[in-house]
Design an enzyme around this catalytic site. Sequence first.
Site, short mmCIF file in Angstrom:
data_model
loop_
_atom_site.label_atom_id
_atom_site.label_comp_id
_atom_site.label_asym_id
_atom_site.label_seq_id
_atom_site.Cartn_x
_atom_site.Cartn_y
_atom_site.Cartn_z
N CYS A 274 -2.35 9.22 2.33
CA CYS A 274 -1.99 8.70 1.01
C CYS A 274 -3.07 9.06 0.00
O CYS A 274 -2.81 9.14 -1.19
CB CYS A 274 -1.81 7.20 1.08
SG CYS A 274 -3.15 6.40 1.94
N GLU B 216 0.89 -1.17 0.00
CA GLU B 216 0.00 0.00 0.00
C GLU B 216 0.92 1.22 0.00
O GLU B 216 1.47 1.58 1.04
CB GLU B 216 -0.87 0.01 1.26
CG GLU B 216 -1.84 -1.14 1.37
CD GLU B 216 -2.97 -1.05 0.36
OE1 GLU B 216 -3.08 -0.04 -0.36
OE2 GLU B 216 -3.74 -2.01 0.27
#
Length: 526
Positions: free
Chosen positions: A278, A244
């Site tokens: 993010c 990720e």
Amino acid sequence: MSAVVEVPVKENEIVSYNPATGAEVGRVRNSCSEEVQEAVEKSRSAFEIWRKFPYAERRRIVMRAREVILAEIDEIAKLISDEMGKPAAEAISAEIAPVLDLMQYFAKNTEKMLRPEKRGIGILGLMGRSSKIIYKPLGVVAIISPWNFPFSIPLGEVVMALMAGNTVVLKPSELTPLIGEKIAEIFEVASLPKNVLQVVSGDGKTGAALVNSAPNKIMFTGSVATGKKIAESAAKNLTPVVLELGGKDPMVVFADADLDKASSAAVWGAFTNSGQACSSVERLYIEKKAADRFTALVVEKTRNLEQGLGSDEDIEIGSMSSEDQIKIVEDHVEAFKESGAEILTGGTRNKNFEGVFFEPTVIKNATNKMRPMREETFGPTLPIATFKTEDEAIDLANDTDFGLTASVWTGDLSRGKRVAEKILAGTVNVNEVLYTHGIGQTPWGGFKDSGYGRTHGKEGLMELVGVQHIHVNRFLFTPDLWWFGYSKNAIKTFKEMSRTFASGSILRTIGFLPQMWKRIRELSKK
Ligand code: NAD
């Protein structure tokens, strides 16, 4: 006034500092490679016990852990805020509340989601065969996590891994080690058996030692550079990895959108967590004819934001996490200026505070050619560019090495969905922004440099199990048609099989029965 006595840092300690004040929050033991190896070995032994725990017992422990968190919600929010700089309000809204929801979801549903499944296998089923898919825990899951959501990211993955029957060794970020320890403590209070969850603390060296200790799966969340190193090291042991990684998430706003709502979403999406998410809005594309109106709203709302210490209840923007991180933001703001973009508000450190505070910054006349429109900033900047047509908006949004999330804003939902499907990102929101990591039922992950594999949702759960196919033949009277004893007749049979066999319709396969029977007779004579 009494002077603050600084306690010398020992070699095997890491100190956690509050980035908003520079004060020490606490210190933990820095785990060396041998300790990491030992933790993984203990985890392997604990796995043999934990994998046999019934779902009901796993569920009880996770639900008890929830209660522990709820009982300590203010202390945990304060710890997150102290170690990381975010407002305590955001520690609750964006970390604690969503992860508590994820916990109850996987506590209640993992058993159902991993229930053995019968698979239809067409005519083979009529021939006495059956196929069942079962899901097995993998063993030791290594979770390596970042500092930006130091509670919810690792905890969500811990819960999913445990519910699937794995044991876990967690390596939290060296910037937020106390929250990592807190997660272990929560499960200890919830009576999780010893060594089923262990936390090893330290920086990249500790993380690398964990990767090299050959766990059965690595769940990594962090930067692209570290993700590539981990994938390379993990390959030596063929350890599967979920990555990720970063994002440069676009927000596309059409002129027919509710501009008031969209501008509030842009301000929240770009500046929450001081832009250190993010899935923050890192590029905003507004349709040219609405650009002036929209930009004015964004600037006005940004100027109204309160910046301050995360512990103050009514502040909206806290400090950043570290000096390294704020330097990247400064570099990007300078690069925007040098390449002709215009800073409309913010643009500098907030000098009213001692810690690493950067003012929320709105930038106009950005273009995709500018370096900071291509690299992840991970800070409170909102660069705005314009487009004229739908196709141009899609091209601009896709013109990136990343593909984590994106959002499309329009009053025309069918256009919203059409554009969403043409943007290559793991999640594309229509008239929503950023928050879907908080929906535990849905998959989370990206395309391109944003990584591979998924966390959350059924897809994320599947990353944490091994898929096993059990195939049984109840009819033992005849050999299989494709076994040895090849002949002209066998080839004829195989050709017919090619046309009609297996998962097609039973009706169609009926035509194959005479040839099948001929082949069976041939085989029985041999
Ligand atoms: P980072 O890559 O510097 O560190 C992440 C973790 O990896 C830390 O625990 C660190 O100690 C560890 N680590 C560092 N080097 C290692 C090595 N060689 N081997 C093993 N472990 C190692 O990232 P960060 O600065 O903590 O986090 C910010 C990044 O994380 C941003 O790029 C952000 O976009 C990304 N992120 C992604 C998601 C997502 O879901 N896709 C979520 C949050 C953050």
